[in-house]
Design an enzyme around this catalytic site. Structure first.
Site, mmCIF file in Angstrom:
data_model
loop_
_atom_site.group_PDB
_atom_site.id
_atom_site.type_symbol
_atom_site.label_atom_id
_atom_site.label_comp_id
_atom_site.label_asym_id
_atom_site.label_seq_id
_atom_site.Cartn_x
_atom_site.Cartn_y
_atom_site.Cartn_z
ATOM 1 N N CYS A 31 0.724 -1.133 0.027
ATOM 2 C CA CYS A 31 0.008 -0.207 0.073
ATOM 3 C C CYS A 31 0.868 1.339 -0.019
ATOM 4 O O CYS A 31 1.781 1.411 1.075
ATOM 5 C CB CYS A 31 -0.842 0.201 1.119
ATOM 6 S SG CYS A 31 -1.811 1.517 1.357
ATOM 7 N N CYS A 34 0.733 3.553 3.103
ATOM 8 C CA CYS A 34 1.185 2.860 4.703
ATOM 9 C C CYS A 34 2.641 3.559 4.777
ATOM 10 O O CYS A 34 3.409 3.559 3.856
ATOM 11 C CB CYS A 34 1.078 1.331 4.625
ATOM 12 S SG CYS A 34 -0.352 0.881 4.933
ATOM 13 N N HIS A 89 -3.978 1.111 8.287
ATOM 14 C CA HIS A 89 -4.427 0.901 7.022
ATOM 15 C C HIS A 89 -5.802 0.762 7.111
ATOM 16 O O HIS A 89 -6.588 0.802 5.836
ATOM 17 C CB HIS A 89 -3.661 -0.310 6.500
ATOM 18 C CG HIS A 89 -4.159 -0.872 4.940
ATOM 19 N ND1 HIS A 89 -3.821 -0.084 3.817
ATOM 20 C CD2 HIS A 89 -4.766 -2.097 4.596
ATOM 21 C CE1 HIS A 89 -4.269 -0.695 2.726
ATOM 22 N NE2 HIS A 89 -4.762 -1.632 3.345
ATOM 23 N N HIS A 140 -6.681 2.180 1.953
ATOM 24 C CA HIS A 140 -6.434 3.044 2.805
ATOM 25 C C HIS A 140 -7.352 4.260 2.860
ATOM 26 O O HIS A 140 -7.324 5.084 1.842
ATOM 27 C CB HIS A 140 -4.750 3.284 2.694
ATOM 28 C CG HIS A 140 -4.092 3.935 3.889
ATOM 29 N ND1 HIS A 140 -3.200 3.077 4.426
ATOM 30 C CD2 HIS A 140 -4.193 4.809 4.488
ATOM 31 C CE1 HIS A 140 -2.605 3.784 5.229
ATOM 32 N NE2 HIS A 140 -3.191 5.098 5.435
ATOM 33 N N HIS A 142 -8.604 7.501 3.024
ATOM 34 C CA HIS A 142 -8.260 8.944 2.415
ATOM 35 C C HIS A 142 -9.282 9.653 1.820
ATOM 36 O O HIS A 142 -10.445 9.016 1.398
ATOM 37 C CB HIS A 142 -7.090 8.752 1.287
ATOM 38 C CG HIS A 142 -7.630 7.858 0.277
ATOM 39 N ND1 HIS A 142 -8.229 6.625 0.008
ATOM 40 C CD2 HIS A 142 -8.119 8.416 -1.190
ATOM 41 C CE1 HIS A 142 -8.447 6.185 -1.001
ATOM 42 N NE2 HIS A 142 -8.398 7.439 -1.948
ATOM 43 N N GLN A 144 -10.084 13.463 -1.127
ATOM 44 C CA GLN A 144 -9.450 14.027 -1.911
ATOM 45 C C GLN A 144 -9.802 15.672 -2.008
ATOM 46 O O GLN A 144 -10.941 15.831 -1.461
ATOM 47 C CB GLN A 144 -9.907 13.359 -3.484
ATOM 48 C CG GLN A 144 -9.343 12.178 -3.435
ATOM 49 C CD GLN A 144 -9.538 11.529 -4.843
ATOM 50 O OE1 GLN A 144 -8.907 11.865 -5.638
ATOM 51 N NE2 GLN A 144 -10.318 10.344 -4.971
#
Length: 335
Positions: A31, A34, A89, A140, A142, A144
């Site tokens: 990933c 990570c 993660h 993971h 997140h 934007q």
């Protein structure tokens, strides 16, 4: 190839980015988000990461010579950033501590301020896609941030409606929405001193929550420290409540709607900062798909009763908040 293509029927721009078709599904043994990946800091709480497959960029290529006449193209100028929520993660927003969530809101705010100041950016939207059901390829945690060289059509429509309502009534449309939702009560999910979460009367998604600022605030950069703390807490409570409905991570699309950038217009009289959720689940293992009528005609349809859904989500949100309060108290006592 990356460019903007004008849609004369809708008076809007379509972002074209052929490179995004090459986005990989994350391999099971690696990933990039990570800490041990080598692509992000070895130690971070929250982190801003430049999108590897941007649809908008600060140095866009020249558009392909495929337009002509009413078919206009222009450079896909802008910025696409990835906001990493945690080094863990599998951590999602409900898993973060309250102080960690405040750090995330601070990073959203700092990133918005920087992108908002660029004179080439007309609109900055912070958003999150959560779950494979809405196309997520990198699990993971997140979100934007996109800085657009135009104001997206849906936002323009909201702004126009709010301007018209203010001109006709002398009042803010969001203030009146909040007043009516509080009067009726059954669609309210949670509330703090400065924000309120509710499933709007008109939503077309079963659990399509709005979080609305109560005060004359139109962007993240206008909130003080207490307001940012409240906003982070309320986002956590809503998502944590969603996860309890079917005892599974709830997929959703979440978008923040601030005022436009680089415009001298005063928005606080007729507009409000707010967050809109679009969760596609209508049952534990059933998705709400848009029909031809909804996609082709924008004729929104909700297959469920909002008031019933709000009662379920309100209870689940209250349970999550109570559990989180205990967790935070224990954490504070341990420190």
């Amino acid at each position: 190839m990356a460019e903007l293509r004008y849609n004369p029927l809708l008076k809007d721009w379509t972002m074209v980015a052929a490179s995004r078709a090459k986005r990989p599904h994350m391999p099971k043994d690696f990933c990039p988000f990570c800490p041990e990946s080598g692509k992000v800091p070895a130690d971070y709480d929250v982190h801003l990461y430049t999108n590897d497959f941007p649809v908008l960029s600060p140095q866009p290529p020249e558009p392909d010579q495929v337009g002509g006449g009413l078919y206009k193209t222009k450079e896909a100028y802008g910025k696409c950033e990835v906001v990493l929520y945690s080094p863990g993660h599998h951590d999602t927003i409900p898993d973060l501590s309250r102080p960690h969530m405040k750090k995330l809101v601070d990073l959203w705010t700092e990133s918005f301020a920087k992108l908002d100041a660029d004179p080439n950016h007309e609109y900055v939207m912070t958003f999150e896609n959560r779950g494979e059901e809405v196309g997520v390829t990198m699990p993971h945690p997140h979100g934007q941030i996109y800085a657009y060289p135009f104001i997206p059509l849906k936002v323009r429509t909201e702004l126009d409606s709010c301007r018209e309502y203010y001109a006709d009534n002398g009042r803010n449309l969001f203030d009146d929405m909040v007043k009516e939702e509080k009067r009726f009560g059954e669609r309210v999910i949670a509330e703090t001193e400065h924000f309120i979460a509710f499933i709007p009367f008109f939503t077309d998604y079963p659990y399509g929550v709005f979080i609305v600022a109560k005060d004359k605030k139109t962007a993240l950069t206008e909130f003080d420290e207490l307001e940012k703390e409240e906003l982070g807490m309320l986002i956590q409570d809503v998502v944590g409540g969603m996860d309890r409905i079917y005892d599974r991570p709830f997929p959703y699309m979440m978008t923040m709607h601030p005022r436009p950038s680089n415009n001298d217009e005063q928005y606080d009289e007729f507009y409000r900062f707010h967050i809109e959720f679009y969760p596609p689940l209508r049952a534990k293992d059933r998705l709400k798909f848009n029909s031809s009528s909804e996609t082709g005609g924008w004729a929104a349809a909700n297959p469920t009763k909002v008031e019933d859904n709000a009662a379920i989500l309100r209870q689940c949100t209250e349970e999550y908040r109570a559990e989180k309060d205990v967790e935070q108290h224990e954490r504070t006592a341990a420190d």
